[in-house]
Design a protein around this motif. Sequence first.
Motif, mmCIF file in Angstrom:
data_model
loop_
_atom_site.group_PDB
_atom_site.id
_atom_site.type_symbol
_atom_site.label_atom_id
_atom_site.label_comp_id
_atom_site.label_asym_id
_atom_site.label_seq_id
_atom_site.Cartn_x
_atom_site.Cartn_y
_atom_site.Cartn_z
ATOM 1 N N ALA A 121 72.946 -94.401 -32.886
ATOM 2 C CA ALA A 121 71.948 -93.964 -32.050
ATOM 3 C C ALA A 121 72.119 -92.615 -31.677
ATOM 4 N N PRO A 122 71.198 -91.727 -31.915
ATOM 5 C CA PRO A 122 71.254 -90.163 -31.712
ATOM 6 C C PRO A 122 71.830 -90.006 -30.256
ATOM 7 N N LEU A 123 72.602 -88.808 -29.980
ATOM 8 C CA LEU A 123 73.054 -88.547 -28.633
ATOM 9 C C LEU A 123 72.160 -87.759 -27.962
ATOM 10 N N ASP A 124 70.778 -87.597 -28.391
ATOM 11 C CA ASP A 124 69.701 -87.069 -27.582
ATOM 12 C C ASP A 124 69.584 -87.708 -26.280
ATOM 13 N N ALA A 125 69.446 -86.919 -25.247
ATOM 14 C CA ALA A 125 69.378 -87.275 -24.108
ATOM 15 C C ALA A 125 68.000 -88.161 -23.823
ATOM 16 N N THR A 126 66.873 -87.947 -24.455
ATOM 17 C CA THR A 126 65.820 -88.745 -24.422
ATOM 18 C C THR A 126 65.968 -90.040 -25.015
ATOM 19 N N PHE A 127 66.571 -89.872 -26.136
ATOM 20 C CA PHE A 127 66.906 -91.347 -26.910
ATOM 21 C C PHE A 127 67.984 -92.100 -26.172
ATOM 22 N N GLN A 128 68.873 -91.673 -25.457
ATOM 23 C CA GLN A 128 69.793 -92.401 -24.976
ATOM 24 C C GLN A 128 68.942 -92.980 -23.568
ATOM 25 N N ALA A 129 68.460 -92.224 -22.919
ATOM 26 C CA ALA A 129 67.627 -92.776 -21.761
ATOM 27 C C ALA A 129 66.699 -93.938 -22.185
ATOM 28 N N TRP A 130 66.036 -93.728 -23.376
ATOM 29 C CA TRP A 130 65.118 -95.042 -23.838
ATOM 30 C C TRP A 130 66.007 -96.205 -24.201
ATOM 31 N N LEU A 131 67.436 -96.016 -24.764
ATOM 32 C CA LEU A 131 67.813 -97.070 -24.839
ATOM 33 C C LEU A 131 68.574 -97.921 -23.606
ATOM 34 N N LEU A 132 68.431 -97.230 -22.543
ATOM 35 C CA LEU A 132 68.837 -97.970 -21.205
ATOM 36 C C LEU A 132 67.892 -98.774 -20.613
ATOM 37 N N GLY A 133 66.493 -98.542 -21.230
ATOM 38 C CA GLY A 133 65.222 -99.426 -20.895
ATOM 39 C C GLY A 133 65.427 -100.661 -21.868
ATOM 40 N N ILE A 134 66.031 -100.834 -22.794
ATOM 41 C CA ILE A 134 65.919 -102.095 -23.701
ATOM 42 C C ILE A 134 66.871 -103.041 -23.124
ATOM 43 N N THR A 135 66.486 -104.293 -22.794
ATOM 44 C CA THR A 135 67.191 -105.316 -22.439
ATOM 45 C C THR A 135 68.474 -105.470 -23.196
ATOM 46 N N ARG A 136 68.273 -105.644 -24.563
ATOM 47 C CA ARG A 136 69.239 -106.052 -25.475
ATOM 48 C C ARG A 136 69.587 -104.963 -26.549
ATOM 49 N N VAL A 137 70.641 -104.337 -26.511
ATOM 50 C CA VAL A 137 70.912 -103.163 -27.516
ATOM 51 C C VAL A 137 72.161 -103.495 -28.060
ATOM 52 N N GLU A 138 72.308 -103.423 -29.373
ATOM 53 C CA GLU A 138 73.604 -103.435 -30.308
ATOM 54 C C GLU A 138 73.491 -102.254 -31.232
ATOM 55 N N ILE A 139 74.111 -101.360 -30.918
ATOM 56 C CA ILE A 139 74.288 -100.144 -31.862
ATOM 57 C C ILE A 139 75.227 -99.182 -31.340
ATOM 58 N N GLU A 140 75.956 -98.437 -32.218
ATOM 59 C CA GLU A 140 76.910 -97.646 -31.770
ATOM 60 C C GLU A 140 76.401 -96.150 -31.649
ATOM 61 N N SER A 141 76.754 -95.352 -30.835
ATOM 62 C CA SER A 141 76.315 -93.864 -30.690
ATOM 63 C C SER A 141 76.987 -93.295 -31.982
ATOM 64 N N CYS A 142 76.102 -92.069 -32.301
ATOM 65 C CA CYS A 142 76.414 -91.333 -33.282
ATOM 66 C C CYS A 142 77.631 -90.512 -32.904
ATOM 67 N N PRO A 143 78.370 -90.037 -33.678
ATOM 68 C CA PRO A 143 79.520 -88.960 -33.460
ATOM 69 C C PRO A 143 78.897 -87.816 -32.951
ATOM 70 N N ALA A 144 79.692 -87.130 -32.058
ATOM 71 C CA ALA A 144 79.143 -85.777 -31.694
ATOM 72 C C ALA A 144 79.149 -84.850 -32.961
ATOM 73 N N SER A 145 79.915 -85.113 -33.721
ATOM 74 C CA SER A 145 79.703 -84.060 -34.904
ATOM 75 C C SER A 145 78.774 -84.356 -35.890
ATOM 76 N N ASP A 146 78.102 -85.696 -35.936
ATOM 77 C CA ASP A 146 77.377 -86.026 -36.806
ATOM 78 C C ASP A 146 75.912 -85.335 -36.791
ATOM 79 N N HIS A 147 75.683 -84.560 -37.935
ATOM 80 C CA HIS A 147 74.156 -83.811 -38.016
ATOM 81 C C HIS A 147 73.423 -84.047 -39.203
ATOM 82 N N ARG A 148 73.585 -85.394 -39.367
ATOM 83 C CA ARG A 148 72.623 -85.942 -40.479
ATOM 84 C C ARG A 148 71.077 -85.907 -40.144
#
Length: 155
Positions: free
Chosen positions: A128-155
């Motif tokens: 999951a991208p560390l982007d603030a909008t993306f992270q806020a979107w994840l909080l609105g999902i009832t069931r989430v299973e995914i790791e956050s991207c490493p801070a150094s990940d620029h893929r």
Amino acid sequence: MRLVLTDNNLRGPIPSGIGNLTSLSLLGLGENHIEGAIPPELGHLTKLRSLFLLDNELTGALPPKLGDLASLGGNSLTGRVPRELGELVALRGLYLHRNRGLEGPLPTELTALGELDVLLASDANLCAPLDATFQAWLLGITRVEIESCPASDHR
């Protein structure tokens, strides 16, 4: 119209001709021995609301256009998750787990999926991208299973 052939010991590829069944609202082919790529012709199923391909032997990339994607976990899909999935605004569940060939950060376009209740992407090389909008979107999902991207990940 619904076509459900789940758990029927089906073998071989998904016939591209299924893309001609334009009235399908549900296609269930999960828990079989279906192999090969997901035919891009499934993108012609514009009325499709549920697609269940869970626990087969599918390989290759995800086609960018798939009516309403639902369940693809437990296959051998590869590549990145197409940003076009963000156009599936009625999507309620996105199941990509157990596809170790899928890789990279999820596209930020997925934040347009305001109806999403379930996002499973564990046991895959997705993050999951560390982007603030993306992270806020994840909080609105009832069931989430995914790791956050490493801070150094620029893929």
